[in-house]
Scaffold this motif. Structure first.
Motif, PDB file in Angstrom:
ATOM      1  N   MET A   1       0.866  -1.149  -0.087  1.00 11.03           N
ATOM      2  CA  MET A   1       0.291  -0.023   0.161  1.00 11.03           C
ATOM      3  C   MET A   1       0.875   1.297  -0.133  1.00 11.03           C
ATOM      4  O   MET A   1       2.058   1.169   0.552  1.00 11.03           O
ATOM      5  N   VAL A   2       0.306   2.348  -0.388  1.00  8.39           N
ATOM      6  CA  VAL A   2       0.880   3.521  -0.605  1.00  8.39           C
ATOM      7  C   VAL A   2      -0.087   4.522   0.793  1.00  8.39           C
ATOM      8  O   VAL A   2      -1.116   4.480   0.273  1.00  8.39           O
ATOM      9  N   ILE A   3       0.368   4.865   1.661  1.00  5.61           N
ATOM     10  CA  ILE A   3      -0.310   5.599   2.742  1.00  5.61           C
ATOM     11  C   ILE A   3       0.156   6.936   2.828  1.00  5.61           C
ATOM     12  O   ILE A   3       1.398   7.094   3.083  1.00  5.61           O
ATOM     13  N   GLY A   4      -0.712   8.048   2.903  1.00  5.19           N
ATOM     14  CA  GLY A   4      -0.353   9.502   2.994  1.00  5.19           C
ATOM     15  C   GLY A   4      -0.159   9.769   4.327  1.00  5.19           C
ATOM     16  O   GLY A   4      -0.210   9.107   5.449  1.00  5.19           O
ATOM     17  N   LYS A   5       0.069  11.163   4.727  1.00  2.21           N
ATOM     18  CA  LYS A   5       0.614  11.607   5.750  1.00  2.21           C
ATOM     19  C   LYS A   5      -0.458  11.710   6.763  1.00  2.21           C
ATOM     20  O   LYS A   5      -0.434  11.650   8.027  1.00  2.21           O
ATOM     21  N   ASP A   6      -1.731  11.672   6.109  1.00  2.00           N
ATOM     22  CA  ASP A   6      -2.971  11.777   7.044  1.00  2.00           C
ATOM     23  C   ASP A   6      -3.640  10.211   7.257  1.00  2.00           C
ATOM     24  O   ASP A   6      -4.704  10.036   7.754  1.00  2.00           O
ATOM     25  N   TYR A   7      -2.726   9.246   6.913  1.00  2.00           N
ATOM     26  CA  TYR A   7      -3.033   7.752   7.162  1.00  2.00           C
ATOM     27  C   TYR A   7      -3.982   7.328   6.159  1.00  2.00           C
ATOM     28  O   TYR A   7      -4.489   6.218   6.401  1.00  2.00           O
ATOM     29  N   THR A   8      -4.329   8.056   5.270  1.00  2.00           N
ATOM     30  CA  THR A   8      -5.184   7.573   4.117  1.00  2.00           C
ATOM     31  C   THR A   8      -4.583   6.585   3.115  1.00  2.00           C
ATOM     32  O   THR A   8      -3.387   7.100   2.889  1.00  2.00           O
ATOM     33  N   VAL A   9      -5.204   5.604   2.775  1.00  2.00           N
ATOM     34  CA  VAL A   9      -4.623   4.429   1.858  1.00  2.00           C
ATOM     35  C   VAL A   9      -4.735   5.444   0.508  1.00  2.00           C
ATOM     36  O   VAL A   9      -5.897   5.692  -0.018  1.00  2.00           O
ATOM     37  N   LEU A  10      -3.699   5.434  -0.231  1.00  2.00           N
ATOM     38  CA  LEU A  10      -3.583   6.370  -1.423  1.00  2.00           C
ATOM     39  C   LEU A  10      -3.694   5.237  -2.803  1.00  2.00           C
ATOM     40  O   LEU A  10      -4.189   5.486  -3.748  1.00  2.00           O
ATOM     41  N   HIS A  11      -3.063   4.047  -2.414  1.00  2.00           N
ATOM     42  CA  HIS A  11      -3.038   3.105  -3.504  1.00  2.00           C
ATOM     43  C   HIS A  11      -2.599   1.582  -2.867  1.00  2.00           C
ATOM     44  O   HIS A  11      -1.991   1.556  -1.744  1.00  2.00           O
ATOM     45  N   ALA A  12      -3.316   0.524  -3.213  1.00  2.00           N
ATOM     46  CA  ALA A  12      -3.257  -0.700  -2.640  1.00  2.00           C
ATOM     47  C   ALA A  12      -2.912  -1.629  -3.879  1.00  2.00           C
ATOM     48  O   ALA A  12      -3.886  -1.435  -5.109  1.00  2.00           O
ATOM     49  N   ASN A  13      -2.343  -2.812  -3.708  1.00  2.00           N
ATOM     50  CA  ASN A  13      -2.217  -3.866  -4.923  1.00  2.00           C
ATOM     51  C   ASN A  13      -3.315  -4.852  -4.630  1.00  2.00           C
ATOM     52  O   ASN A  13      -3.977  -5.107  -3.617  1.00  2.00           O
ATOM     53  N   SER A  14      -3.386  -5.864  -5.595  1.00  2.00           N
ATOM     54  CA  SER A  14      -4.500  -6.761  -5.512  1.00  2.00           C
ATOM     55  C   SER A  14      -3.975  -8.008  -4.367  1.00  2.00           C
ATOM     56  O   SER A  14      -4.877  -8.484  -3.676  1.00  2.00           O
ATOM     57  N   HIS A  15      -2.849  -7.865  -4.104  1.00  2.00           N
ATOM     58  CA  HIS A  15      -2.315  -8.891  -3.054  1.00  2.00           C
ATOM     59  C   HIS A  15      -2.771  -8.445  -1.731  1.00  2.00           C
ATOM     60  O   HIS A  15      -3.316  -9.013  -0.565  1.00  2.00           O
ATOM     61  N   MET A  16      -2.838  -7.001  -1.382  1.00  2.00           N
ATOM     62  CA  MET A  16      -3.499  -6.393  -0.252  1.00  2.00           C
ATOM     63  C   MET A  16      -4.811  -6.708  -0.151  1.00  2.00           C
ATOM     64  O   MET A  16      -5.293  -6.935   0.865  1.00  2.00           O
ATOM     65  N   ALA A  17      -5.564  -6.399  -1.500  1.00  2.00           N
ATOM     66  CA  ALA A  17      -7.050  -6.419  -1.354  1.00  2.00           C
ATOM     67  C   ALA A  17      -7.294  -7.901  -0.853  1.00  2.00           C
ATOM     68  O   ALA A  17      -8.105  -8.340  -0.080  1.00  2.00           O
ATOM     69  N   GLU A  18      -6.658  -8.873  -1.416  1.00  2.00           N
ATOM     70  CA  GLU A  18      -7.009 -10.264  -1.127  1.00  2.00           C
ATOM     71  C   GLU A  18      -6.677 -10.489   0.454  1.00  2.00           C
ATOM     72  O   GLU A  18      -7.519 -11.252   0.841  1.00  2.00           O
ATOM     73  N   ARG A  19      -5.720 -10.017   1.148  1.00  2.00           N
ATOM     74  CA  ARG A  19      -5.313 -10.180   2.303  1.00  2.00           C
ATOM     75  C   ARG A  19      -6.281  -9.689   3.143  1.00  2.00           C
ATOM     76  O   ARG A  19      -6.738 -10.067   4.260  1.00  2.00           O
ATOM     77  N   LEU A  20      -6.978  -8.498   2.731  1.00  2.00           N
ATOM     78  CA  LEU A  20      -7.942  -7.796   3.347  1.00  2.00           C
ATOM     79  C   LEU A  20      -9.385  -8.283   3.185  1.00  2.00           C
ATOM     80  O   LEU A  20     -10.304  -7.964   4.147  1.00  2.00           O
ATOM     81  N   GLY A  21      -9.510  -9.187   2.313  1.00  2.00           N
ATOM     82  CA  GLY A  21     -10.725  -9.757   1.756  1.00  2.00           C
ATOM     83  C   GLY A  21     -11.797  -8.416   1.435  1.00  2.00           C
ATOM     84  O   GLY A  21     -12.908  -8.637   1.636  1.00  2.00           O
ATOM     85  N   MET A  22     -11.210  -7.524   0.751  1.00  2.00           N
ATOM     86  CA  MET A  22     -12.142  -6.369   0.212  1.00  2.00           C
ATOM     87  C   MET A  22     -11.689  -6.008  -1.260  1.00  2.00           C
ATOM     88  O   MET A  22     -10.400  -6.185  -1.649  1.00  2.00           O
ATOM     89  N   PRO A  23     -12.600  -5.601  -2.005  1.00  2.00           N
ATOM     90  CA  PRO A  23     -12.227  -4.969  -3.362  1.00  2.00           C
ATOM     91  C   PRO A  23     -11.683  -3.790  -3.096  1.00  2.00           C
ATOM     92  O   PRO A  23     -11.308  -3.046  -2.363  1.00  2.00           O
ATOM     93  N   LEU A  24     -10.466  -3.694  -4.262  1.00  2.00           N
ATOM     94  CA  LEU A  24      -9.475  -2.474  -4.215  1.00  2.00           C
ATOM     95  C   LEU A  24     -10.552  -1.011  -3.949  1.00  2.00           C
ATOM     96  O   LEU A  24     -10.066  -0.150  -3.450  1.00  2.00           O
ATOM     97  N   SER A  25     -11.501  -0.836  -4.563  1.00  2.00           N
ATOM     98  CA  SER A  25     -12.270   0.521  -4.621  1.00  2.00           C
ATOM     99  C   SER A  25     -12.775   0.560  -3.053  1.00  2.00           C
ATOM    100  O   SER A  25     -13.127   1.948  -3.072  1.00  2.00           O
ATOM    101  N   GLN A  26     -12.731  -0.570  -2.159  1.00  2.00           N
ATOM    102  CA  GLN A  26     -13.172  -0.119  -0.930  1.00  2.00           C
ATOM    103  C   GLN A  26     -11.925   0.210  -0.027  1.00  2.00           C
ATOM    104  O   GLN A  26     -12.111   0.515   1.176  1.00  2.00           O
ATOM    105  N   ILE A  27     -10.736  -0.037  -0.406  1.00  2.00           N
ATOM    106  CA  ILE A  27      -9.701   0.224   0.242  1.00  2.00           C
ATOM    107  C   ILE A  27      -9.144   1.743   0.290  1.00  2.00           C
ATOM    108  O   ILE A  27      -8.939   2.198   1.220  1.00  2.00           O
ATOM    109  N   THR A  28      -8.975   2.204  -1.060  1.00  2.00           N
ATOM    110  CA  THR A  28      -8.428   3.368  -1.344  1.00  2.00           C
ATOM    111  C   THR A  28      -9.377   4.538  -0.700  1.00  2.00           C
ATOM    112  O   THR A  28     -10.563   4.432  -0.766  1.00  2.00           O
ATOM    113  N   GLY A  29      -8.647   5.576  -0.052  1.00  2.00           N
ATOM    114  CA  GLY A  29      -9.310   6.526   0.656  1.00  2.00           C
ATOM    115  C   GLY A  29      -9.811   6.300   1.822  1.00  2.00           C
ATOM    116  O   GLY A  29     -10.275   7.165   2.527  1.00  2.00           O
TER     117      GLY A  29
END
Length: 203
Positions: A1-29
């Motif tokens: 993942m890429v995480i901003g200074k305010d702790y917001t997720v700016l980007h995540a890859n498919s492996h992280m989405a699989e690990r979290l059990g969530m689609p990428l669209s629900q991770i970013t932001g």
């Protein structure tokens, strides 16, 4: 993942989405502490070391072993590596957050290696059996140099014997001065616990 200074997720890859059990669209932001720890507040507000905060404050890479709590209360241990990402002016703007799940033996070793407090394992004779990197930094020795040292090299022999022979399982923290490699005295807090491994006792 890429995480901003305010702790917001700016980007995540498919492996992280699989690990979290969530689609990428629900991770970013979303806040990283919510996704990774199922928490409502940033890690540092809960007195938990935050790799992203460490990177932003120091500008240096940071590695830590964390307990991750997922929805439903499921827990697992992960090794986190956070790396600073800079803009064209060289200013830290976000952190690259790399996660790897670890097993029990690996977890204990990595926890030992990444503790910020110095840990020394000694035999009943006082010979050093194992030391963590924090202890090496505090004492001013390399791990190889400490392999030939014993507890009385750092604290008075009378105190070393008293701590070894105390009838209690653990000692409270004691304020002492530890002798470093350069001969300087370092004010420290010391506590001793017995570690029983079969017929062998370590401290």
């Amino acid at each position: 993942m890429v995480i901003g200074k305010d702790y917001t997720v700016l980007h995540a890859n498919s492996h992280m989405a699989e690990r979290l059990g969530m689609p990428l669209s629900q991770i970013t932001g979303k806040p990283c502490y919510e996704l990774l720890h199922n928490a409502k507040t940033p890690c540092h507000e809960r007195r938990v070391t935050c790799p992203v905060r460490q990177v932003m404050e120091t500008g240096k890479p940071f590695t830590s072993v964390l307990r991750q709590t997922l929805a439903g209360g499921y827990r697992r241990y992960i090794e986190v590596k956070a790396l600073p990402l800079r803009d064209s002016a060289g200013k830290e703007v976000s952190a690259l957050y790399l996660v790897q799940e670890i097993g029990l033996a690996e977890r204990h070793q990595r926890s030992f290696d990444t503790l910020e407090v110095g840990v020394v394992v000694a035999s009943p004779s006082g010979r050093l059996v194992e030391v963590n990197p924090a202890a090496c930094r505090m004492l001013g020795y390399s791990k190889e140099e400490l392999a030939n040292k014993s507890v009385p090299d750092f604290i008075p022999i009378e105190m070393a014997l008293a701590l070894r022979d105390t009838p209690n399982r653990d000692t409270p923290y004691l304020e002492i001065e530890i002798t470093r490699k350069d001969g300087s005295l370092m004010p420290s807090e010391l506590a001793v616990s017995r570690l029983v491994m079969g017929p062998v006792i370590y401290f």
